[in-house]
Design a protein around this motif. Structure first.
Motif, PDB file in Angstrom:
ATOM      1  N   THR A  65       0.883  -1.064   0.064  1.00 47.49           N
ATOM      2  CA  THR A  65      -0.076  -0.178   0.076  1.00 47.49           C
ATOM      3  C   THR A  65       0.900   1.053   0.013  1.00 47.49           C
ATOM      4  O   THR A  65       2.044   1.249   0.649  1.00 47.49           O
ATOM      5  CB  THR A  65      -0.598   0.097   1.416  1.00 47.49           C
ATOM      6  N   ILE A  66       0.295   2.255  -0.605  1.00 46.92           N
ATOM      7  CA  ILE A  66       1.035   3.719  -0.570  1.00 46.92           C
ATOM      8  C   ILE A  66       0.118   4.476   0.312  1.00 46.92           C
ATOM      9  O   ILE A  66      -1.112   4.430  -0.157  1.00 46.92           O
ATOM     10  CB  ILE A  66       0.935   4.182  -2.030  1.00 46.92           C
ATOM     11  N   LEU A  67       0.678   5.162   1.041  1.00 45.65           N
ATOM     12  CA  LEU A  67      -0.230   6.187   1.975  1.00 45.65           C
ATOM     13  C   LEU A  67       0.203   7.507   1.311  1.00 45.65           C
ATOM     14  O   LEU A  67       1.220   7.978   1.357  1.00 45.65           O
ATOM     15  CB  LEU A  67       0.131   6.218   3.395  1.00 45.65           C
ATOM     16  N   TRP A  68      -0.776   8.198   0.724  1.00 52.79           N
ATOM     17  CA  TRP A  68      -0.517   9.324  -0.258  1.00 52.79           C
ATOM     18  C   TRP A  68      -0.880  10.721   0.780  1.00 52.79           C
ATOM     19  O   TRP A  68      -2.245  10.941   0.867  1.00 52.79           O
ATOM     20  CB  TRP A  68      -1.223   9.235  -1.255  1.00 52.79           C
ATOM     21  N   PHE A  69       0.184  11.295   1.401  1.00 56.23           N
ATOM     22  CA  PHE A  69      -0.272  12.657   2.114  1.00 56.23           C
ATOM     23  C   PHE A  69      -0.347  13.801   1.137  1.00 56.23           C
ATOM     24  O   PHE A  69       0.088  14.019  -0.125  1.00 56.23           O
ATOM     25  CB  PHE A  69       1.043  13.036   2.876  1.00 56.23           C
ATOM     26  N   LYS A  70      -1.531  14.443   1.496  1.00 57.58           N
ATOM     27  CA  LYS A  70      -1.800  15.643   0.473  1.00 57.58           C
ATOM     28  C   LYS A  70      -1.934  17.018   1.370  1.00 57.58           C
ATOM     29  O   LYS A  70      -0.885  17.390   1.715  1.00 57.58           O
ATOM     30  CB  LYS A  70      -2.841  15.305  -0.114  1.00 57.58           C
ATOM     31  N   ARG A  71      -3.114  17.341   1.593  1.00 56.74           N
ATOM     32  CA  ARG A  71      -3.120  18.624   2.830  1.00 56.74           C
ATOM     33  C   ARG A  71      -3.585  18.047   3.972  1.00 56.74           C
ATOM     34  O   ARG A  71      -4.306  18.312   4.824  1.00 56.74           O
ATOM     35  CB  ARG A  71      -4.329  19.527   2.169  1.00 56.74           C
ATOM     36  N   ASP A  72      -2.509  16.854   4.539  1.00 59.53           N
ATOM     37  CA  ASP A  72      -2.934  16.355   5.813  1.00 59.53           C
ATOM     38  C   ASP A  72      -1.536  15.844   6.280  1.00 59.53           C
ATOM     39  O   ASP A  72      -1.315  14.703   6.615  1.00 59.53           O
ATOM     40  CB  ASP A  72      -3.818  14.899   5.777  1.00 59.53           C
ATOM     41  N   LEU A  73      -0.772  16.866   6.694  1.00 55.24           N
ATOM     42  CA  LEU A  73       0.785  16.780   6.932  1.00 55.24           C
ATOM     43  C   LEU A  73       0.898  16.589   8.306  1.00 55.24           C
ATOM     44  O   LEU A  73       1.499  17.453   9.108  1.00 55.24           O
ATOM     45  CB  LEU A  73       1.590  17.870   6.211  1.00 55.24           C
ATOM     46  N   ARG A  74       0.548  15.550   8.865  1.00 62.03           N
ATOM     47  CA  ARG A  74       0.773  15.195  10.288  1.00 62.03           C
ATOM     48  C   ARG A  74       0.364  13.636  10.667  1.00 62.03           C
ATOM     49  O   ARG A  74      -0.061  12.901   9.703  1.00 62.03           O
ATOM     50  CB  ARG A  74      -0.468  15.885  11.197  1.00 62.03           C
ATOM     51  N   VAL A  75       0.782  13.212  11.707  1.00 62.06           N
ATOM     52  CA  VAL A  75       0.566  11.641  12.185  1.00 62.06           C
ATOM     53  C   VAL A  75      -0.383  11.739  13.126  1.00 62.06           C
ATOM     54  O   VAL A  75      -1.079  10.559  13.212  1.00 62.06           O
ATOM     55  CB  VAL A  75       2.078  11.111  12.735  1.00 62.06           C
ATOM     56  N   ALA A  76      -0.742  12.757  13.657  1.00 62.46           N
ATOM     57  CA  ALA A  76      -1.863  12.811  14.727  1.00 62.46           C
ATOM     58  C   ALA A  76      -3.098  13.122  14.123  1.00 62.46           C
ATOM     59  O   ALA A  76      -3.311  13.874  13.220  1.00 62.46           O
ATOM     60  CB  ALA A  76      -1.690  13.762  15.872  1.00 62.46           C
ATOM     61  N   ASP A  77      -4.131  12.367  14.642  1.00 66.43           N
ATOM     62  CA  ASP A  77      -5.784  12.619  13.890  1.00 66.43           C
ATOM     63  C   ASP A  77      -5.708  12.543  12.539  1.00 66.43           C
ATOM     64  O   ASP A  77      -6.237  13.385  11.781  1.00 66.43           O
ATOM     65  CB  ASP A  77      -6.241  13.802  14.501  1.00 66.43           C
ATOM     66  N   ASN A  78      -5.033  11.399  11.969  1.00 61.22           N
ATOM     67  CA  ASN A  78      -4.829  11.348  10.566  1.00 61.22           C
ATOM     68  C   ASN A  78      -5.727   9.811  10.168  1.00 61.22           C
ATOM     69  O   ASN A  78      -4.775   8.951  10.228  1.00 61.22           O
ATOM     70  CB  ASN A  78      -3.496  11.300   9.968  1.00 61.22           C
ATOM     71  N   PRO A  79      -6.889  10.003   9.741  1.00 65.69           N
ATOM     72  CA  PRO A  79      -7.735   8.804   9.592  1.00 65.69           C
ATOM     73  C   PRO A  79      -6.714   7.951   8.412  1.00 65.69           C
ATOM     74  O   PRO A  79      -6.917   6.730   8.496  1.00 65.69           O
ATOM     75  CB  PRO A  79      -9.002   9.256   8.925  1.00 65.69           C
ATOM     76  N   ALA A  80      -6.491   8.740   7.203  1.00 67.94           N
ATOM     77  CA  ALA A  80      -5.618   8.104   6.232  1.00 67.94           C
ATOM     78  C   ALA A  80      -4.582   7.171   6.924  1.00 67.94           C
ATOM     79  O   ALA A  80      -4.395   5.848   6.399  1.00 67.94           O
ATOM     80  CB  ALA A  80      -5.188   9.060   5.369  1.00 67.94           C
ATOM     81  N   LEU A  81      -3.705   7.768   7.801  1.00 67.98           N
ATOM     82  CA  LEU A  81      -2.320   7.198   8.233  1.00 67.98           C
ATOM     83  C   LEU A  81      -2.956   5.888   8.880  1.00 67.98           C
ATOM     84  O   LEU A  81      -2.710   4.782   8.933  1.00 67.98           O
ATOM     85  CB  LEU A  81      -1.868   7.967   9.276  1.00 67.98           C
ATOM     86  N   ALA A  82      -4.048   5.979   9.673  1.00 63.94           N
ATOM     87  CA  ALA A  82      -4.736   4.913  10.583  1.00 63.94           C
ATOM     88  C   ALA A  82      -5.028   3.671   9.800  1.00 63.94           C
ATOM     89  O   ALA A  82      -4.968   2.588  10.003  1.00 63.94           O
ATOM     90  CB  ALA A  82      -5.747   5.527  11.469  1.00 63.94           C
TER      91      ALA A  82
END
Length: 494
Positions: free
Chosen positions: A3-20
């Motif tokens: 899987t690729i996790l593509w960061f866009k306008r969510d440049l954080r590790v906290a409260d990041n549903p895509a990262l979770a």
């Protein structure tokens, strides 16, 4: 690497549903940010914005590295970058958040979706809390938004599987061939700065929020200054709302904090407008206004406005501060846009793109609906034509702000500072040390008012307006009218 996790306008590790979601998937994943030269060549993008993003990427990379998997940064067209990683690492999944960006990113996401389908890559897009994709009306939207803001924050993962790849360089503005854009007063990016700003606002600065947010003299010191961090996602909207609510629970009734909360909610209201109708960036919300102003603007007036040389002192001071710092409070943003659209009769698409470039905190979802509102082309909002002289007298009565940013006016007495053309010495000064006004502000406002209101008398205008209200306006709750700022006089100095 599935899987690729593509960061866009969510440049954080906290409260990041895509990262979770990526962490919860099968197998390791690649955390990726794509630097897209095509995006940064767009007319609403600038070097000051990129520098903020680059600083935020450096912070994000460090946070991810501490967890075990530093951020990968790759430069190129999104589909090409994704395809290269798919082939090299056997990627079968893609995770990102749903981005509310400009039309360029909207088109890019369509191309990525086509690529994903063609390559059998499952693309999971996680909604932004409070923003609903595909929304056709606003019934129930506010309640859903408020519920989303109360939802639990998503915890950052404790550790990530290492990927062992070269993280790649974070390019600078010159690498992207961005035009020279000195902005010595620009805010710095990164998660750490966002948290520091939020704590400082809630602990101290909020006390002066309501009284000081409207004047450029005081606004920078009493506003949260979180807008660029919310725009680029170093802080989530849900984090901002819940930190505010925690502080309100501790402090009890507090008008300043309540006012800040209402403006956070209005931010999502405008974000939803662009999400529901992406062409707000290029087309008048009410089509009756499309031919109102010349699409090719008056070059002399446009250049005077862009450079802070209109001969209207308070307008010029605001523009010069914005050029220098990348930020100015909302009321002054609205005035800059309104003067360009009404007094100078310039097309909002041209002036809107210029302001977007100057804003470090450029957020398309707020910017373009507001550009239209302040230009009188929505059909839904009562046109508001700011008097630039009155605004100066109201918000800079001592002239400190004007004298700081327009030092050429040093010879002008205080009594005439905001309208130097009324000074007895104007004849030997204006046009030499400082330009004469490019328009008579009173006459220009009268002419604009007549033109704007004439459109509203056209056949069919109200029917289109009513359809727009259904799609974009949140219905008022039953009962007494709430005591809050109206959309017409909205302030976003968050």
């Amino acid at each position: 690497m599935g899987t690729i996790l593509w960061f866009k306008r969510d440049l954080r590790v906290a409260d990041n549903p895509a990262l979770a979601a990526a962490v919860a998937g099968d197998g390791p994943f690649l955390p990726l940010y794509i630097v897209e030269p095509g995006l940064w060549a767009e007319p609403d993008m600038s070097a000051r914005q990129w520098r903020f993003v680059a600083e935020s990427l450096a912070d994000l990379r460090a946070d991810l590295a501490r967890l075990g998997a530093p951020l990968l940064v790759r430069t190129g067209e999104a589909v090409e970058v994704l395809e290269e990683l798919r082939v090299a690492h056997g990627v079968t999944g893609l995770v990102s958040h749903e981005e509310t960006g400009n039309l360029w990113t909207f088109a890019r996401d369509r191309h990525v979706a086509q690529w994903a389908r063609a390559q059998s890559v499952a693309w999971q897009e996680l909604p932004q809390p409070g923003i609903t994709r595909g929304l056709g009306h606003r019934r129930g939207w506010q309640a859903r938004r408020d519920k989303a803001m109360r939802g639990p924050l998503v915890a950052a993962p404790e550790a990530l599987a290492p990927h062992g790849l070269d993280p790649g360089a974070i390019p600078d503005a010159a690498d992207l061939r961005l035009r020279f854009d000195p902005c010595p007063g620009r805010q710095k990016g990164g998660r750490a700065r966002a948290l520091e700003l939020q704590a400082g606002f809630l602990d101290r600065r909020a006390a002066g929020y309501l009284s000081g947010m409207s004047s450029p003299v005081t606004a920078a010191g009493v506003c949260s200054r979180l807008s660029p961090h919310l725009a680029h996602g170093t802080l989530s909207m849900r984090e901002a709302v819940q930190a505010l609510e925690d502080r309100r629970a501790e402090s009890g009734p507090n008008r300043a904090l309540a006012g800040y909360g209402s403006r956070l909610a209005w931010r999502d209201h405008f974000m939803q407008k662009l999400e529901s109708q992406p062409d707000i960036e290029t087309h008048c919300l009410h089509p009756a206004y499309e031919s109102l102003r010349p699409r090719l603007p008056d070059a002399e007036r446009l250049e005077a406005w862009k450079s802070g040389e209109t001969g209207l002192p308070f307008v010029d001071a605001c523009m010069r501060q914005l050029i220098h710092t990348g930020w100015i409070n909302f009321r002054m943003r609205a005035m800059l846009m309104a003067v360009a659209s009404y007094h100078l009769w310039l097309d909002w698409r041209v002036t809107g793109a210029h302001l977007a470039r100057l804003f470090t905190d450029y957020e398309p979802g707020i910017h373009w609906p507001q550009a239209q509102m302040q230009s009188g082309v929505t059909g839904m909002n009562t046109p508001r034509i700011y008097n630039p002289v009155k605004q100066g007298l109201d918000h800079d009565p001592e002239g400190r702000f004007v004298r700081r940013w327009v030092p050429e006016l040093r010879p002008v007495p205080d009594a005439h500072l905001h309208a130097p053309w009324d000074w007895a010495g104007a004849g030997r000064f204006l046009g030499h040390g400082y330009p004469a006004p490019v328009v008579d502000p009173a006459k220009a406002a009268r002419a604009a008012r007549q033109r704007i209101w004439a459109v509203r008398d056209q056949d069919g205008f109200r029917d289109t307006r009513d359809a727009l209200l259904l799609r974009h306006a949140s219905p008022r709750p039953a009962g007494p009218k709430p005591a809050q700022t109206s959309p017409r006089q909205l302030s976003f100095p968050i």
